[in-house]
Write a protein that holds these residues in place. Sequence first.
Motif, PDB file in Angstrom:
ATOM      1  N   LEU A  37      -6.188  19.485 -11.446  1.00 20.45           N
ATOM      2  CA  LEU A  37      -7.620  19.342 -10.950  1.00 20.45           C
ATOM      3  C   LEU A  37      -7.908  20.216  -9.843  1.00 20.45           C
ATOM      4  N   MET A  38      -6.706  20.358  -8.950  1.00 17.16           N
ATOM      5  CA  MET A  38      -6.780  21.225  -7.806  1.00 17.16           C
ATOM      6  C   MET A  38      -7.146  22.578  -8.060  1.00 17.16           C
ATOM      7  N   VAL A  39      -6.673  23.041  -9.209  1.00 20.16           N
ATOM      8  CA  VAL A  39      -6.705  24.498  -9.684  1.00 20.16           C
ATOM      9  C   VAL A  39      -8.117  24.719 -10.115  1.00 20.16           C
ATOM     10  N   GLY A  40      -8.605  23.445 -11.107  1.00 21.06           N
ATOM     11  CA  GLY A  40      -9.886  23.726 -11.738  1.00 21.06           C
ATOM     12  C   GLY A  40     -10.741  23.542 -10.755  1.00 21.06           C
ATOM     13  N   LEU A  41     -10.980  22.837  -9.838  1.00 21.07           N
ATOM     14  CA  LEU A  41     -11.882  22.746  -8.690  1.00 21.07           C
ATOM     15  C   LEU A  41     -11.811  23.964  -7.470  1.00 21.07           C
ATOM     16  N   PHE A  42     -10.372  24.725  -7.383  1.00 21.17           N
ATOM     17  CA  PHE A  42     -10.450  25.673  -6.649  1.00 21.17           C
ATOM     18  C   PHE A  42     -11.507  26.846  -7.150  1.00 21.17           C
ATOM     19  N   PHE A  43     -11.432  27.036  -8.555  1.00 14.76           N
ATOM     20  CA  PHE A  43     -12.257  28.228  -9.156  1.00 14.76           C
ATOM     21  C   PHE A  43     -13.550  27.633  -8.851  1.00 14.76           C
ATOM     22  N   ALA A  44     -13.906  26.424  -9.384  1.00 13.88           N
ATOM     23  CA  ALA A  44     -15.371  25.929  -9.618  1.00 13.88           C
ATOM     24  C   ALA A  44     -16.010  25.831  -8.090  1.00 13.88           C
ATOM     25  N   ASP A  70       0.826  -1.116   0.141  1.00 16.84           N
ATOM     26  CA  ASP A  70      -0.096  -0.035  -0.080  1.00 16.84           C
ATOM     27  C   ASP A  70       0.917   1.225  -0.074  1.00 16.84           C
ATOM     28  N   PHE A  71       1.685   1.423   0.890  1.00 19.43           N
ATOM     29  CA  PHE A  71       2.776   2.449   1.203  1.00 19.43           C
ATOM     30  C   PHE A  71       3.724   2.851  -0.264  1.00 19.43           C
ATOM     31  N   ILE A  72       4.189   1.700  -0.824  1.00 19.36           N
ATOM     32  CA  ILE A  72       5.000   1.919  -1.874  1.00 19.36           C
ATOM     33  C   ILE A  72       4.278   2.077  -3.119  1.00 19.36           C
ATOM     34  N   VAL A  73       3.091   1.467  -3.345  1.00 20.76           N
ATOM     35  CA  VAL A  73       2.350   1.788  -4.636  1.00 20.76           C
ATOM     36  C   VAL A  73       1.651   3.030  -4.463  1.00 20.76           C
ATOM     37  N   SER A  74       1.260   3.579  -3.271  1.00 23.33           N
ATOM     38  CA  SER A  74       0.665   4.854  -3.334  1.00 23.33           C
ATOM     39  C   SER A  74       1.270   6.083  -3.466  1.00 23.33           C
ATOM     40  N   LEU A  75       2.665   5.791  -2.816  1.00 16.68           N
ATOM     41  CA  LEU A  75       3.657   7.065  -2.851  1.00 16.68           C
ATOM     42  C   LEU A  75       4.216   7.315  -4.194  1.00 16.68           C
ATOM     43  N   PHE A  76       4.440   6.178  -5.016  1.00 12.00           N
ATOM     44  CA  PHE A  76       4.909   6.211  -6.531  1.00 12.00           C
ATOM     45  C   PHE A  76       3.817   6.823  -7.185  1.00 12.00           C
ATOM     46  N   GLY A  77       2.588   6.102  -6.984  1.00  8.45           N
ATOM     47  CA  GLY A  77       1.274   6.533  -7.742  1.00  8.45           C
ATOM     48  C   GLY A  77       0.971   8.227  -7.422  1.00  8.45           C
ATOM     49  N   PHE A  78       1.130   8.632  -6.306  1.00 10.79           N
ATOM     50  CA  PHE A  78       0.872   9.976  -6.166  1.00 10.79           C
ATOM     51  C   PHE A  78       1.934  10.943  -6.816  1.00 10.79           C
ATOM     52  N   LEU A  79       3.142  10.428  -6.646  1.00 10.41           N
ATOM     53  CA  LEU A  79       4.001  11.262  -7.206  1.00 10.41           C
ATOM     54  C   LEU A  79       3.917  11.239  -8.899  1.00 10.41           C
ATOM     55  N   PHE A  80       3.417   9.861  -9.372  1.00 11.59           N
ATOM     56  CA  PHE A  80       3.404  10.037 -10.867  1.00 11.59           C
ATOM     57  C   PHE A  80       1.929  10.866 -11.191  1.00 11.59           C
ATOM     58  N   LEU A  81       1.092  10.899 -10.444  1.00 14.17           N
ATOM     59  CA  LEU A  81      -0.284  11.571 -10.669  1.00 14.17           C
ATOM     60  C   LEU A  81      -0.116  12.868 -10.284  1.00 14.17           C
ATOM     61  N   SER A  82       0.895  13.478  -9.755  1.00 15.96           N
ATOM     62  CA  SER A  82       1.021  14.805  -9.023  1.00 15.96           C
ATOM     63  C   SER A  82       0.775  15.981 -10.103  1.00 15.96           C
ATOM     64  N   PRO A  83       1.102  15.990 -11.321  1.00 17.42           N
ATOM     65  CA  PRO A  83       0.733  16.860 -12.251  1.00 17.42           C
ATOM     66  C   PRO A  83      -0.748  17.009 -12.614  1.00 17.42           C
ATOM     67  N   LEU A  84      -1.418  15.918 -12.712  1.00 13.12           N
ATOM     68  CA  LEU A  84      -2.777  15.720 -12.806  1.00 13.12           C
ATOM     69  C   LEU A  84      -3.434  16.260 -11.724  1.00 13.12           C
ATOM     70  N   PHE A  85      -2.972  15.860 -10.416  1.00 13.30           N
ATOM     71  CA  PHE A  85      -3.517  16.383  -9.074  1.00 13.30           C
ATOM     72  C   PHE A  85      -3.557  18.067  -9.107  1.00 13.30           C
ATOM     73  N   ASP A  90     -11.901  11.868  -8.379  1.00 18.47           N
ATOM     74  CA  ASP A  90     -12.015  12.641  -7.125  1.00 18.47           C
ATOM     75  C   ASP A  90     -11.327  11.475  -5.906  1.00 18.47           C
ATOM     76  N   GLU A  91     -10.999  10.300  -6.443  1.00 17.66           N
ATOM     77  CA  GLU A  91     -10.368   9.562  -5.330  1.00 17.66           C
ATOM     78  C   GLU A  91      -8.748   9.727  -5.238  1.00 17.66           C
ATOM     79  N   ILE A  92      -8.074  10.482  -6.187  1.00 15.81           N
ATOM     80  CA  ILE A  92      -6.864  10.466  -5.876  1.00 15.81           C
ATOM     81  C   ILE A  92      -6.317  11.182  -4.710  1.00 15.81           C
ATOM     82  N   PRO A  93      -6.745  12.219  -3.995  1.00 13.32           N
ATOM     83  CA  PRO A  93      -6.266  12.570  -2.810  1.00 13.32           C
ATOM     84  C   PRO A  93      -6.143  11.611  -1.685  1.00 13.32           C
ATOM     85  N   GLN A  94      -6.915  10.512  -1.781  1.00 14.93           N
ATOM     86  CA  GLN A  94      -7.304   9.432  -0.813  1.00 14.93           C
ATOM     87  C   GLN A  94      -5.595   8.696  -1.071  1.00 14.93           C
ATOM     88  N   LEU A  95      -4.963   8.859  -1.978  1.00 15.39           N
ATOM     89  CA  LEU A  95      -3.564   8.189  -1.770  1.00 15.39           C
ATOM     90  C   LEU A  95      -2.925   8.638  -0.689  1.00 15.39           C
TER      91      LEU A  95
END
Length: 200
Positions: free
Chosen positions: A29-36, A11-26, A93-98
């Motif tokens: 989406l954070m900016v888009g939802l900030f304004f929405a 869980d820890f290893i996959v989530s850490l690398f997964g979050f780093l990989f998805l950080s640009p998309l994160f 919407d589940e990405i931050p749960q990493l």
Amino acid sequence: MYKAYFKRYLDFIVSLFGFLFLSPLFLILMVGLFFANQGKPFFFQTRPGKNGKLFRIIKFKTMNDRKGVNGELLPDAERLTSIGAFVRKSSLDEIPQLLNVIIGNMSLIGPRPLLPEYLPLYSKEQFERHDVRPGITGWAQINGRNAISWQQKFKLDVFYVNNLNFWLDLKIILLTIKKVIVKEGISSDTSVTMEKFTGN
């Protein structure tokens, strides 16, 4: 051995690398939802974890806080923003749960963490869903998600708890990817989210 030790390490290893990989998309989406959502890109809520211990879950906020004339929140369908609908439909919407998984509150795979108010409503068997860490995805999610009844969902959760092993987790991961691609079971038949559980 897998349930007690290796699952948490994976869980820890996959989530850490997964979050780093998805950080640009994160960040996008954070900016888009900030304004929405008037400056509120994230949704925080208290949920019960393993053994019913409470923690704060984090997700992307897909609905705004619009209220009716009497000050009550409007129905979910009316508060769902355009970008929120896309994020929810694509399960982004589940990405931050990493972050919850990295911290140790959650697992990648397990019964979904529900509301604390449901705790006294479970039967003894249904409460067994809290014998493991809650997950971002799980056996119930790939077998209907929000399109099945609460009773069916709880039976699937307890089945997972009683049969947890590496191969079942691998199967759930692969079928989750398929479900996300075909966008099955995102909503119930009557709501954009699952109706509240009111007991057995």
